[in-house]
Design a protein around this motif. Structure first.
Motif, PDB file in Angstrom:
ATOM      1  N   UNK A  21      60.342  33.146  35.538  1.00  0.00           N
ATOM      2  CA  UNK A  21      58.912  33.452  35.516  1.00  0.00           C
ATOM      3  C   UNK A  21      58.565  34.206  36.793  1.00  0.00           C
ATOM      4  N   UNK A  22      57.950  35.376  36.658  1.00  0.00           N
ATOM      5  CA  UNK A  22      57.673  36.260  37.784  1.00  0.00           C
ATOM      6  C   UNK A  22      56.185  36.228  38.124  1.00  0.00           C
ATOM      7  N   UNK A  23      55.864  35.989  39.408  1.00  0.00           N
ATOM      8  CA  UNK A  23      54.487  35.835  39.865  1.00  0.00           C
ATOM      9  C   UNK A  23      54.170  36.889  40.918  1.00  0.00           C
ATOM     10  N   UNK A  24      53.188  37.736  40.635  1.00  0.00           N
ATOM     11  CA  UNK A  24      52.867  38.879  41.499  1.00  0.00           C
ATOM     12  C   UNK A  24      51.966  38.479  42.663  1.00  0.00           C
ATOM     13  N   UNK A  25      51.569  39.464  43.445  1.00  0.00           N
ATOM     14  CA  UNK A  25      50.768  39.224  44.631  1.00  0.00           C
ATOM     15  C   UNK A  25      49.278  39.394  44.401  1.00  0.00           C
ATOM     16  N   UNK A  26      48.483  39.022  45.390  1.00  0.00           N
ATOM     17  CA  UNK A  26      47.029  39.110  45.343  1.00  0.00           C
ATOM     18  C   UNK A  26      46.589  40.570  45.269  1.00  0.00           C
ATOM     19  N   UNK A  27      45.763  40.878  44.271  1.00  0.00           N
ATOM     20  CA  UNK A  27      45.276  42.241  44.116  1.00  0.00           C
ATOM     21  C   UNK A  27      46.300  43.197  43.545  1.00  0.00           C
ATOM     22  N   UNK A  28      47.474  42.671  43.205  1.00  0.00           N
ATOM     23  CA  UNK A  28      48.538  43.513  42.660  1.00  0.00           C
ATOM     24  C   UNK A  28      48.679  43.306  41.171  1.00  0.00           C
ATOM     25  N   UNK A  29      49.913  43.263  40.731  1.00  0.00           N
ATOM     26  CA  UNK A  29      50.170  43.093  39.311  1.00  0.00           C
ATOM     27  C   UNK A  29      51.653  42.981  39.058  1.00  0.00           C
ATOM     28  N   UNK A  48      59.984  36.657  32.137  1.00  0.00           N
ATOM     29  CA  UNK A  48      58.583  36.859  31.760  1.00  0.00           C
ATOM     30  C   UNK A  48      57.754  37.169  32.991  1.00  0.00           C
ATOM     31  N   UNK A  49      56.963  38.235  32.902  1.00  0.00           N
ATOM     32  CA  UNK A  49      56.030  38.607  33.956  1.00  0.00           C
ATOM     33  C   UNK A  49      54.618  38.624  33.413  1.00  0.00           C
ATOM     34  N   UNK A  50      53.690  38.020  34.137  1.00  0.00           N
ATOM     35  CA  UNK A  50      52.293  37.939  33.694  1.00  0.00           C
ATOM     36  C   UNK A  50      51.389  38.555  34.752  1.00  0.00           C
ATOM     37  N   UNK A  51      50.178  38.935  34.327  1.00  0.00           N
ATOM     38  CA  UNK A  51      49.112  39.305  35.253  1.00  0.00           C
ATOM     39  C   UNK A  51      48.090  38.178  35.284  1.00  0.00           C
ATOM     40  N   UNK A  52      47.701  37.746  36.480  1.00  0.00           N
ATOM     41  CA  UNK A  52      46.781  36.624  36.617  1.00  0.00           C
ATOM     42  C   UNK A  52      45.372  37.004  36.160  1.00  0.00           C
ATOM     43  N   UNK A  53      44.545  36.021  35.818  1.00  0.00           N
ATOM     44  CA  UNK A  53      43.124  36.299  35.592  1.00  0.00           C
ATOM     45  C   UNK A  53      42.514  36.993  36.812  1.00  0.00           C
ATOM     46  N   UNK A  54      41.652  37.967  36.524  1.00  0.00           N
ATOM     47  CA  UNK A  54      41.095  38.774  37.606  1.00  0.00           C
ATOM     48  C   UNK A  54      42.005  39.894  38.044  1.00  0.00           C
ATOM     49  N   UNK A  55      43.212  39.964  37.460  1.00  0.00           N
ATOM     50  CA  UNK A  55      44.185  41.002  37.780  1.00  0.00           C
ATOM     51  C   UNK A  55      44.677  41.713  36.516  1.00  0.00           C
ATOM     52  N   UNK A  67      42.233  30.892  42.819  1.00  0.00           N
ATOM     53  CA  UNK A  67      43.638  30.515  42.661  1.00  0.00           C
ATOM     54  C   UNK A  67      43.837  29.493  41.548  1.00  0.00           C
ATOM     55  N   UNK A  68      42.845  28.656  41.289  1.00  0.00           N
ATOM     56  CA  UNK A  68      42.998  27.675  40.212  1.00  0.00           C
ATOM     57  C   UNK A  68      43.112  28.377  38.860  1.00  0.00           C
ATOM     58  N   UNK A  69      42.383  29.484  38.677  1.00  0.00           N
ATOM     59  CA  UNK A  69      42.520  30.287  37.459  1.00  0.00           C
ATOM     60  C   UNK A  69      43.934  30.864  37.348  1.00  0.00           C
ATOM     61  N   UNK A  70      44.442  31.379  38.455  1.00  0.00           N
ATOM     62  CA  UNK A  70      45.800  31.951  38.443  1.00  0.00           C
ATOM     63  C   UNK A  70      46.816  30.872  38.100  1.00  0.00           C
ATOM     64  N   UNK A  71      46.651  29.717  38.742  1.00  0.00           N
ATOM     65  CA  UNK A  71      47.602  28.632  38.543  1.00  0.00           C
ATOM     66  C   UNK A  71      47.553  28.089  37.118  1.00  0.00           C
ATOM     67  N   UNK A  72      46.369  28.005  36.542  1.00  0.00           N
ATOM     68  CA  UNK A  72      46.251  27.548  35.150  1.00  0.00           C
ATOM     69  C   UNK A  72      47.011  28.484  34.211  1.00  0.00           C
ATOM     70  N   UNK A  73      46.902  29.787  34.452  1.00  0.00           N
ATOM     71  CA  UNK A  73      47.637  30.761  33.625  1.00  0.00           C
ATOM     72  C   UNK A  73      49.145  30.589  33.796  1.00  0.00           C
ATOM     73  N   UNK A  74      49.576  30.303  35.028  1.00  0.00           N
ATOM     74  CA  UNK A  74      50.995  30.071  35.304  1.00  0.00           C
ATOM     75  C   UNK A  74      51.483  28.819  34.581  1.00  0.00           C
ATOM     76  N   UNK A  75      50.679  27.748  34.651  1.00  0.00           N
ATOM     77  CA  UNK A  75      51.060  26.505  33.988  1.00  0.00           C
ATOM     78  C   UNK A  75      51.199  26.698  32.475  1.00  0.00           C
ATOM     79  N   UNK A  76      50.289  27.453  31.877  1.00  0.00           N
ATOM     80  CA  UNK A  76      50.375  27.709  30.437  1.00  0.00           C
ATOM     81  C   UNK A  76      51.665  28.447  30.095  1.00  0.00           C
TER      82      UNK A  76
END
Length: 261
Positions: A21-29, A48-55, A67-76
């Motif tokens: 699972x690939x996790x990008x940086x803040x303001x990136x993608x 698998x690579x995802x883009x966080x909410x807001x990104x 960050x809680x939104x980002x983390x929730x997407x990661x957990x899913x």
């Protein structure tokens, strides 16, 4: 493959029980980790690579997100991968690193690969205050700052990345949220015990390189390695030394300690 900023799920070609699972940086993608994802996929693994909410939406101004939104997407996504794979390894870049560490504290992660981990903003003597102090005082008033260029020294790769990057600004509320995440994760670093590879450039203009050393020193992983780069800026997975990054990741994944697990 041409660089892009769209989420992907590449199924492995071999009968491995492990996915990455690939996790990008803040303001990136996800583009920040696309080429590294291809390297791992070519080893036969699912990636698998995802883009966080807001990104996840192309727009000139970076939207606010937490960050809680980002983390929730990661957990899913993690939960979906666990339905098909016994072992989940996590690759984090920049803010993706404290998110990866947060996940490792809560869930069973096979290994961590941390690239340019964000524990603090790079401080220069001429700033007077630390950047975090400016955020706490002026950040709520300003709201956002322009993103003038991407922190990649290789001009060809910088141009390619700028063509697919979504935002021309940084949302300072999202930056403050990332600092809240870091404040939660840092006191618990000693609870991390999964195999961990950390790669950091000494020339990073965005994050304090000392953060990589702090993670390496504090985690209790019996298998851990810290690799220093000398020529790249922050987005090391796309910069001058990206092939060295790819080689270190390949060797780490294929090491006897991990393959025997």
């Amino acid at each position: 493959m041409t660089l892009h900023n769209q989420p992907f799920l590449w199924k492995g070609s071999r009968d491995y029980e492990q996915a990455f699972l690939l996790l990008h940086g803040l303001g990136g993608g996800v583009y920040e980790l696309q080429y590294l994802g291809e390297v791992i996929h070519h080893l036969g693994y699912t990636v698998q690579g995802i883009n966080f909410p807001g990104h996840d939406t192309p727009t000139a101004k970076m939207p606010p997100s937490h960050w809680i939104e980002w983390y929730d997407a990661i957990l899913r996504t993690y939960g979906q991968l666990r339905q098909d794979y016994r072992l989940i390894s996590v690759v984090g870049f920049s803010t993706g690193c404290p998110l990866a560490l947060r996940l490792a504290l809560a869930e069973s992660t096979h290994c961590l690969i941390l690239l340019a981990p964000f524990l603090a903003i790079r401080h220069r003597w001429y700033y007077l205050w630390r950047p975090e102090q400016y955020l706490q005082t002026f950040g709520t008033l300003i709201g956002e700052v322009p993103r003038l260029t991407l922190p990649i020294r290789d001009p060809q790769m910088r141009l390619a990345a700028q063509k697919v990057a979504f935002f021309q600004t940084f949302n300072l509320g999202a930056v403050s949220s990332a600092l809240q995440l870091i404040a939660e994760v840092k006191p618990k670093l000693a609870d991390i015990d999964c195999p961990t590879l950390i790669v950091q450039s000494r020339q990073d203009s965005v994050v304090d390189p000392a953060g990589a050393e702090e993670i390496y020193r504090k985690i209790q992983s019996p298998v851990k390695k810290l690799v220093w780069l000398e020529k790249s800026d922050h987005i090391i997975s796309l910069d001058w030394e990206r092939e060295l990054v790819f080689e270190e990741v390949r060797n780490f994944i294929q090491s006897s300690e991990l393959s025997a697990s």
